[in-house]
Design a protein around this motif. Sequence first.
Motif, PDB file in Angstrom:
ATOM      1  N   LEU A   1      -6.665   1.314  -1.243  1.00 25.58           N
ATOM      2  CA  LEU A   1      -6.859  -0.066  -0.798  1.00 25.58           C
ATOM      3  C   LEU A   1      -5.134  -0.567  -1.264  1.00 25.58           C
ATOM      4  O   LEU A   1      -4.694  -0.422  -1.781  1.00 25.58           O
ATOM      5  N   PRO A   2      -5.059  -1.896  -0.375  1.00 29.07           N
ATOM      6  CA  PRO A   2      -3.847  -2.584  -0.788  1.00 29.07           C
ATOM      7  C   PRO A   2      -3.794  -3.360  -2.055  1.00 29.07           C
ATOM      8  O   PRO A   2      -4.833  -3.784  -2.580  1.00 29.07           O
ATOM      9  N   ASN A   3      -2.701  -3.411  -2.581  1.00 29.83           N
ATOM     10  CA  ASN A   3      -2.378  -4.226  -3.752  1.00 29.83           C
ATOM     11  C   ASN A   3      -1.730  -5.761  -3.442  1.00 29.83           C
ATOM     12  O   ASN A   3      -0.586  -5.552  -3.173  1.00 29.83           O
ATOM     13  N   TYR A   4      -2.203  -6.846  -3.502  1.00 27.93           N
ATOM     14  CA  TYR A   4      -1.796  -7.967  -3.168  1.00 27.93           C
ATOM     15  C   TYR A   4      -1.472  -8.783  -4.462  1.00 27.93           C
ATOM     16  O   TYR A   4      -1.103  -9.876  -4.370  1.00 27.93           O
ATOM     17  N   VAL A   5      -1.860  -8.201  -5.804  1.00 27.81           N
ATOM     18  CA  VAL A   5      -1.791  -8.867  -6.897  1.00 27.81           C
ATOM     19  C   VAL A   5      -0.408  -8.523  -7.562  1.00 27.81           C
ATOM     20  O   VAL A   5       0.431  -9.648  -7.728  1.00 27.81           O
ATOM     21  N   ASN A   6      -0.200  -7.440  -7.911  1.00 25.34           N
ATOM     22  CA  ASN A   6       1.377  -7.253  -8.460  1.00 25.34           C
ATOM     23  C   ASN A   6       1.849  -5.984  -7.824  1.00 25.34           C
ATOM     24  O   ASN A   6       2.131  -4.684  -8.578  1.00 25.34           O
ATOM     25  N   PRO A   7       2.227  -5.857  -6.469  1.00 25.06           N
ATOM     26  CA  PRO A   7       2.678  -4.216  -5.937  1.00 25.06           C
ATOM     27  C   PRO A   7       4.079  -4.360  -6.476  1.00 25.06           C
ATOM     28  O   PRO A   7       4.770  -5.403  -7.005  1.00 25.06           O
ATOM     29  N   VAL A   8       4.392  -3.117  -6.458  1.00 21.84           N
ATOM     30  CA  VAL A   8       5.666  -2.635  -7.167  1.00 21.84           C
ATOM     31  C   VAL A   8       6.747  -2.950  -6.157  1.00 21.84           C
ATOM     32  O   VAL A   8       6.503  -2.760  -4.952  1.00 21.84           O
ATOM     33  N   ARG A   9       7.894  -3.467  -6.596  1.00 29.86           N
ATOM     34  CA  ARG A   9       9.176  -3.759  -5.812  1.00 29.86           C
ATOM     35  C   ARG A   9      10.084  -2.616  -5.940  1.00 29.86           C
ATOM     36  O   ARG A   9      10.252  -2.154  -7.174  1.00 29.86           O
ATOM     37  N   ARG A  10      10.626  -2.150  -4.788  1.00 31.22           N
ATOM     38  CA  ARG A  10      11.524  -1.229  -4.728  1.00 31.22           C
ATOM     39  C   ARG A  10      12.442  -1.178  -3.510  1.00 31.22           C
ATOM     40  O   ARG A  10      12.118  -2.064  -2.598  1.00 31.22           O
ATOM     41  N   ASP A  11      13.196  -0.178  -3.264  1.00 31.00           N
ATOM     42  CA  ASP A  11      13.935  -0.286  -2.094  1.00 31.00           C
ATOM     43  C   ASP A  11      13.864   1.215  -1.281  1.00 31.00           C
ATOM     44  O   ASP A  11      14.368   1.376  -0.316  1.00 31.00           O
ATOM     45  N   VAL A  12      13.035   2.162  -2.030  1.00 32.69           N
ATOM     46  CA  VAL A  12      12.734   3.292  -1.119  1.00 32.69           C
ATOM     47  C   VAL A  12      11.290   3.798  -1.412  1.00 32.69           C
ATOM     48  O   VAL A  12      11.038   3.611  -2.500  1.00 32.69           O
ATOM     49  N   VAL A  13      10.712   3.991  -0.469  1.00 37.55           N
ATOM     50  CA  VAL A  13       9.017   4.336  -0.600  1.00 37.55           C
ATOM     51  C   VAL A  13       8.822   5.469   0.297  1.00 37.55           C
ATOM     52  O   VAL A  13       9.518   5.797   1.233  1.00 37.55           O
ATOM     53  N   SER A  14       8.084   6.608  -0.328  1.00 36.86           N
ATOM     54  CA  SER A  14       7.392   7.794   0.484  1.00 36.86           C
ATOM     55  C   SER A  14       6.403   7.392   1.371  1.00 36.86           C
ATOM     56  O   SER A  14       5.753   6.782   0.780  1.00 36.86           O
ATOM     57  N   ILE A  15       6.575   7.875   2.634  1.00 36.16           N
ATOM     58  CA  ILE A  15       5.349   7.260   3.381  1.00 36.16           C
ATOM     59  C   ILE A  15       4.406   8.518   3.429  1.00 36.16           C
ATOM     60  O   ILE A  15       3.305   8.297   4.147  1.00 36.16           O
ATOM     61  N   GLY A  16       4.333   9.430   2.511  1.00 34.20           N
ATOM     62  CA  GLY A  16       3.289  10.297   2.540  1.00 34.20           C
ATOM     63  C   GLY A  16       3.115  11.127   3.570  1.00 34.20           C
ATOM     64  O   GLY A  16       3.735  11.276   4.574  1.00 34.20           O
TER      65      GLY A  16
ATOM     66  N   LYS B   1       0.751  -1.137  -0.094  1.00 34.81           N
ATOM     67  CA  LYS B   1      -0.029   0.134  -0.049  1.00 34.81           C
ATOM     68  C   LYS B   1       0.825   1.107   0.120  1.00 34.81           C
ATOM     69  O   LYS B   1       1.536   1.465   0.825  1.00 34.81           O
ATOM     70  N   SER B   2       0.845   2.138  -1.136  1.00 37.59           N
ATOM     71  CA  SER B   2       1.506   3.287  -1.213  1.00 37.59           C
ATOM     72  C   SER B   2       1.020   4.365  -0.667  1.00 37.59           C
ATOM     73  O   SER B   2      -0.217   4.247  -0.028  1.00 37.59           O
ATOM     74  N   ALA B   3       1.534   5.583  -0.453  1.00 35.92           N
ATOM     75  CA  ALA B   3       0.848   6.682   0.292  1.00 35.92           C
ATOM     76  C   ALA B   3      -0.451   7.123  -0.358  1.00 35.92           C
ATOM     77  O   ALA B   3      -1.337   7.622   0.237  1.00 35.92           O
ATOM     78  N   GLU B   4      -0.383   6.936  -1.577  1.00 34.30           N
ATOM     79  CA  GLU B   4      -1.564   7.510  -2.493  1.00 34.30           C
ATOM     80  C   GLU B   4      -2.754   6.162  -2.470  1.00 34.30           C
ATOM     81  O   GLU B   4      -3.774   6.645  -2.768  1.00 34.30           O
TER      82      GLU B   4
END
Length: 591
Positions: A449-464, A443-446
Amino acid sequence: MESRIFKSSRGHGSKALLSTLLVLSPGLNTLVASYPSLGPKDTLDIVNKAIAPDGFERSAVLVKGLHPAPLIKAMKGDSFCMNVVNYLTDDTMQRGTSIHWHGIFQRGTAWADGAAGVTQCPIAQNRSFLYQFDVLDQAGTFWYHSHYGTQYCDGLRGPLVIYDPKDPYLGMYDVDDESTVITLGDWCELLALTLPFGDANTIFSRYHFPSPSLGRIPVSDATLINGKGRYVHGPLADLSVIQVEYGRRYRFRLISVSCDPNFVFSIDGHMMTIIEADGEYTRPVTVESIQIFAGQRYSFVLQADQKVDNYWIRALPNSGQNGLSTGFVNGTNSAILRYFRAPVGDPVSLPGHPYPGGADIHINLNLTANNDGFLVNGRNFSAPPVPVLLQLLSGAHAAQDLLPKGDVYTLPPNKVVEVTIPGGVVGGPHPFHLHGHSFSVIKSAEDQLPNYVNPVRRDVVSIGDEGSNVTIRFETDNPGPWIFHCHIDFHLNAGLAVVFAEETAEAQRGIGHPLAWDQLCPYTKPCRFNDNRPLGPKPLVIHVVVFTHLSSQLLHSHTSSDGEKHTLSHYEPVHTSMPASDQRPMDDYSS
């Protein structure tokens, strides 16, 4: 040259049209399609046809009835002779046409540029026009599209590649053909006006017909990658599959055939080395993602060096209907990179189970701030005098035994960890970086709803900002202490961090290190001039006392990667490159 058509010329140039390349890979029960292609001397029959590239059927304008439009291939120095024949019949759409050869300079042949109303009149129904021009000094990635009204948004758009036998980057890649062309486009299932223009109550509705070329500016319903995609809340239509073979290097030619949005393009788990932009060679630069605007093109080299598997290809638009621009739910804005011999299916980028609570370990990080700095679950992080890794190698395994107390979270091996981080703390939005891992952004800041199908993978995320609740997951498959911190360095220095100590027992057994690493901690000493005169005052020798289990027991020795035990208190002083007056505090380190 224009001519009147008295009988059908469908099929002219058909010998130059290569049928869609179908590759049946051994061990796979699927067919992977690449772009059909034409040569520089051919016929483009422009026709209407109903298609459903995202699962929603509507009328379109196509080349030879194909979607996506065929690739036109040529070599540097070739002459083009393209006969465009207008067979358009759908009266809900624009029925004139023209073709612009995007990026081709048209030196001496401005009449062949294809811009209706500027360099030509449009080609009327049942007429044809022969575009003839030379490309003597250009090579690279281009495209062709209608330049009549907004007709190319209806599907009249395709890739054009001019190959250079003297490409200076030829040694950087092994494959550059129909299979390495990637087009990104928006697709609208609008527009139909239910009331006339000018009426204050005019509204827009979804229809198969008419096309957006007759309406006001529409907003994209779907992102098409190589002509396929899905729209939000729509059916799980087929996605494009691009196949690679492990160990090979691919020159991908990325083309935005967009009518409106720009895209942020990436391929999970892979870096991209850009070598061309808009038909011009560039200095190679390696990136994780590419922002590409309408009409732009890039070539990038991808090394197929990851585990044989399926990986998401992502193109996130900056606008779209129903939250299209906010993520990749149910495969929207996506295609698949499939390694040869990988199982057929969607990529799996979600550790754990696809539902709330579907992880083994759940950690909530509550962020606050006071006059002393930032607090994570009530604790202000301050780097300890003894690095956490050295504590682990010295035998400390439990959270209560590790410094800084309360800031180290011990994690068992081979578990799925879900971390939630509410936003809203002062100084945000905070970009959090996890060392040692990539993670899945459930679940990103924007996201609502959560994405349990194909969430993006990364190593930095903005917490909003306030109201957001970012959720990530990762697997504990990399022993060691990994800091998770705000990547605004001032915030890290103010304590906005925690450490995940992963597989602590395995870290002690399996992490080797050089002798020089041991010697970093006990002593430092300033460097000297060649005549042995010190750079500054009398050298400062820093003695570090290491405690085990946070007790008063003095740690006497530990084992380095060479198998020898080294007593910390008896190391010889080590020369460093800076005087003591310039040395950083022992607790002053960041990423």
